[in-house]
Scaffold this active site. Sequence first.
Site, PDB file in Angstrom:
ATOM      1  CD  GLU A 251      -3.250  -0.397   2.095  1.00 52.03           C
ATOM      2  OE1 GLU A 251      -3.117   0.618   2.821  1.00 52.03           O
ATOM      3  OE2 GLU A 251      -4.237  -1.137   2.151  1.00 52.03           O
TER       4      GLU A 251
ATOM      5  CG  HIS B   1      -5.217   4.324   1.744  1.00 48.21           C
ATOM      6  ND1 HIS B   1      -6.333   5.035   2.134  1.00 48.21           N
ATOM      7  CD2 HIS B   1      -5.593   3.027   1.694  1.00 48.21           C
ATOM      8  CE1 HIS B   1      -7.335   4.184   2.326  1.00 48.21           C
ATOM      9  NE2 HIS B   1      -6.910   2.962   2.060  1.00 48.21           N
TER      10      HIS B   1
END
Length: 162
Positions: free
Chosen positions: A31, A87
Amino acid sequence: MRLFRSSELLGIAADTLAFALEASRDTHPNEYMGFLRATDARDLGLNRSGQVITDVLVIPGTTSTPESATVREHMKPNSSRAVGSIHSHPNGVLRPSDADRATFHAGDVHIIVGAPYERDCWRAFDSDGDPRDLDVIDVALPEDEAFFDFDQTDIDAELYDE
């Protein structure tokens, strides 16, 4: 910079979105995580009040895995220009998880980008995790040279100042 700015968030600068998509692609399969800052629309040459997201701040010490990204909260800058977070979801799912929603309390907009990180592979959410509209605006990003206007003498003074 203007002393009083409209809090209405008009959108995200096209170059800022492109940066976040590329950074997410480069971080994949882990991520990617960053925080969003906005600039007054009038300072970008737009003839309207409001703000445009122009910056993605990456916090030193952020760790990430394919399932999550963790930020050292004490490293997060306290900025009046802060408007939310961004994100990635390497699995491509463009909706917030329960863990995502728990972090959405700080800021007005939270963006999730997903694999394969193309121009349409993102969604914006409000602080409750509900979808919200966010335009992509083609503006020239401001030069923020003052942020990087330091040399080794300045660093030494900061480190060794009593």
